[in-house]
Design a protein around this motif. Structure first.
Motif, PDB file in Angstrom:
ATOM      1  N   PHE A  37      23.099 -45.118   3.823  1.00 39.59           N
ATOM      2  CA  PHE A  37      23.331 -44.391   2.571  1.00 39.59           C
ATOM      3  C   PHE A  37      22.529 -44.988   1.413  1.00 39.59           C
ATOM      4  CE2 PHE A  37      27.358 -43.826   4.917  1.00 39.59           C
ATOM      5  CZ  PHE A  37      27.417 -42.440   4.942  1.00 39.59           C
ATOM      6  N   SER A  38      21.856 -44.147   0.673  1.00 36.96           N
ATOM      7  CA  SER A  38      21.262 -44.527  -0.601  1.00 36.96           C
ATOM      8  C   SER A  38      22.166 -43.996  -1.698  1.00 36.96           C
ATOM      9  CB  SER A  38      19.854 -43.942  -0.743  1.00 36.96           C
ATOM     10  OG  SER A  38      18.962 -44.521   0.174  1.00 36.96           O
ATOM     11  N   VAL A  39      22.759 -44.898  -2.462  1.00 38.49           N
ATOM     12  CA  VAL A  39      23.720 -44.522  -3.504  1.00 38.49           C
ATOM     13  C   VAL A  39      22.973 -44.370  -4.825  1.00 38.49           C
ATOM     14  CG1 VAL A  39      25.860 -45.131  -4.675  1.00 38.49           C
ATOM     15  CG2 VAL A  39      25.496 -45.832  -2.289  1.00 38.49           C
ATOM     16  N   ILE A  40      22.958 -43.150  -5.355  1.00 38.25           N
ATOM     17  CA  ILE A  40      22.215 -42.841  -6.572  1.00 38.25           C
ATOM     18  C   ILE A  40      23.168 -42.837  -7.765  1.00 38.25           C
ATOM     19  CG2 ILE A  40      20.656 -41.210  -7.697  1.00 38.25           C
ATOM     20  CD1 ILE A  40      19.593 -42.434  -5.062  1.00 38.25           C
ATOM     21  N   ILE A  41      22.917 -43.721  -8.734  1.00 42.38           N
ATOM     22  CA  ILE A  41      23.776 -43.830  -9.918  1.00 42.38           C
ATOM     23  C   ILE A  41      22.948 -43.635 -11.182  1.00 42.38           C
ATOM     24  CG2 ILE A  41      25.411 -45.268 -11.193  1.00 42.38           C
ATOM     25  CD1 ILE A  41      25.937 -46.832  -8.658  1.00 42.38           C
ATOM     26  N   PRO A  42      23.014 -42.472 -11.829  1.00 40.91           N
ATOM     27  CA  PRO A  42      22.353 -42.300 -13.134  1.00 40.91           C
ATOM     28  C   PRO A  42      23.183 -42.985 -14.213  1.00 40.91           C
ATOM     29  CG  PRO A  42      23.495 -40.282 -12.497  1.00 40.91           C
ATOM     30  CD  PRO A  42      23.685 -41.252 -11.360  1.00 40.91           C
ATOM     31  N   LEU A  43      22.520 -43.682 -15.111  1.00 36.48           N
ATOM     32  CA  LEU A  43      23.235 -44.459 -16.125  1.00 36.48           C
ATOM     33  C   LEU A  43      22.767 -44.093 -17.521  1.00 36.48           C
ATOM     34  CD1 LEU A  43      25.065 -46.879 -16.972  1.00 36.48           C
ATOM     35  CD2 LEU A  43      23.045 -48.347 -16.651  1.00 36.48           C
ATOM     36  N   PHE A  44      23.725 -43.696 -18.355  1.00 32.95           N
ATOM     37  CA  PHE A  44      23.413 -43.482 -19.771  1.00 32.95           C
ATOM     38  C   PHE A  44      24.623 -43.882 -20.606  1.00 32.95           C
ATOM     39  CE2 PHE A  44      23.380 -40.853 -23.664  1.00 32.95           C
ATOM     40  CZ  PHE A  44      22.205 -41.364 -24.235  1.00 32.95           C
ATOM     41  N   ASN A  45      24.517 -45.026 -21.260  1.00 31.99           N
ATOM     42  CA  ASN A  45      25.554 -45.521 -22.159  1.00 31.99           C
ATOM     43  C   ASN A  45      26.939 -45.555 -21.507  1.00 31.99           C
ATOM     44  OD1 ASN A  45      23.594 -45.874 -24.081  1.00 31.99           O
ATOM     45  ND2 ASN A  45      24.157 -44.076 -25.302  1.00 31.99           N
ATOM     46  N   LYS A  46      27.018 -46.184 -20.355  1.00 31.82           N
ATOM     47  CA  LYS A  46      28.305 -46.336 -19.657  1.00 31.82           C
ATOM     48  C   LYS A  46      28.590 -47.810 -19.392  1.00 31.82           C
ATOM     49  CE  LYS A  46      29.210 -41.918 -19.290  1.00 31.82           C
ATOM     50  NZ  LYS A  46      29.094 -41.199 -18.037  1.00 31.82           N
TER      51      LYS A  46
END
Length: 314
Positions: free
Chosen positions: A2-11
């Motif tokens: 599994f490739s876990v994709i996490i977009p991050l914006f001010n979290k």
């Protein structure tokens, strides 16, 4: 695996909790790819301080969650893409459960589980995966799953468009719908191993976007899906589904007068009309606003629309 994709914006307040939920997985064949979308807080630095070789940390200018997910997918090393938003988290057996689903139902493009909005509700029960061939008949409200409870084959994104950057609302649903149309079914588990965080005021679902940037403005177009891109068994089901989907979700945009013209344009594209739901959209605008701005009135109106769509024979 599994490739876990996490977009991050001010979290920043959530991101370490989210990453920890991956690191504690009982199934350990994974990589994490975090894409910082021009954050202005210290989330990026927090991840950097973990100094983990299993985390790929990318940084780019703020271009939105779709571009972030697409970038992450392009860097993925594994055949299965797991999506996880930066403020949600998984039960420790989530990936183990999804691996089991892939083994049980390999001939699909998308696997999903249910989810919970309650901290005490995160669990992996004895419920097993089922193959849903009639997804577009099962629930036109699309409440079965959400982004952080979805696994997809990477090859889908290699052969078809990924997340569409011009969509600011419904960009995830667009991908799920196309994958189900192309694959012909959905592998689904009713267990709730994913926690959906509702506490962040900057969340995408709490941000206002113009209707033209919504999936609702595109899904009824003739060129949205070409007939040869749809599994034959799904064609009529999807045609009926998208009419109901638009009828149900369009009402939330009616409280903004700037959307009036686009609402009319979208309603004119509906091929199979529902007389009783059309009556709602024909109400005098000032009266409709009064209903929508009242919590009880808005809730009753949505129930009315949902009921009439549910009993209608499309």
């Amino acid at each position: 695996m599994f490739s876990v994709i996490i977009p991050l914006f001010n979290k920043s307040n959530y991101i370490l909790r989210t990453i920890e939920s991956v690191q504690k997985q009982s199934f350990q064949d994974w990589e994490i790819i975090v894409i910082d979308d021009g954050s202005t807080d210290d989330g990026y630095e927090k991840i950097l301080s973990l100094n983990s070789k299993r985390i790929t940390l990318l940084k780019k200018e703020n271009t939105g969650v779709s571009a972030s997910r697409n970038l992450g997918i392009s860097k993925a090393q594994f055949p299965y893409i797991a999506f996880l938003d930066a403020d949600d988290y998984w039960h420790e057996d989530y990936l183990k459960l999804m691996k089991k689903g892939i083994e049980l139902i390999p001939n699909t493009l998308i696997w999903a589980s249910s989810f919970t909005k309650e901290l005490t509700g995160v669990n992996v029960s004895t419920k097993d995966f089922e193959k849903i061939d009639n997804y577009f008949q099962k629930d036109f409200r699309n409440t079965l799953f959400f982004t952080s409870s979805v696994i997809m084959k990477k090859k889908f994104f290699e052969n078809h468009p990924g997340f569409k950057s011009h969509l600011k609302r419904g960009e995830d649903l667009d991908v799920w719908f196309r994958a189900i149309c192309l694959g012909g079914n959905l592998a689904y588990c009713k267990s709730s191993p994913v926690y959906y965080e509702r506490g962040d005021s900057t969340g995408a679902t709490k941000t206002s976007f113009p209707l033209k940037a919504s999936l609702l403005s595109h899904i009824l177009r003739d060129d949205y899906l070409l007939s040869h891109e749809i599994e034959p068994s799904q064609y009529e089901k999807f045609e009926n589904f998208k009419n109901k989907f638009v009828y149900l979700n369009l009402i939330k945009y009616a409280s903004n007068p700037e959307n009036n013209k686009e609402i009319t344009n979208i309603l004119n594209q509906i091929t199979k009309k529902n007389y009783w739901v059309d009556l709602v959209y024909k109400l005098p605008y000032k009266f409709l606003i009064l209903i929508l701005n009242n919590k009880r009135g808005s809730r009753l109106l949505n129930r009315y629309i949902s009921y009439n769509l549910k009993i209608s024979i499309f």
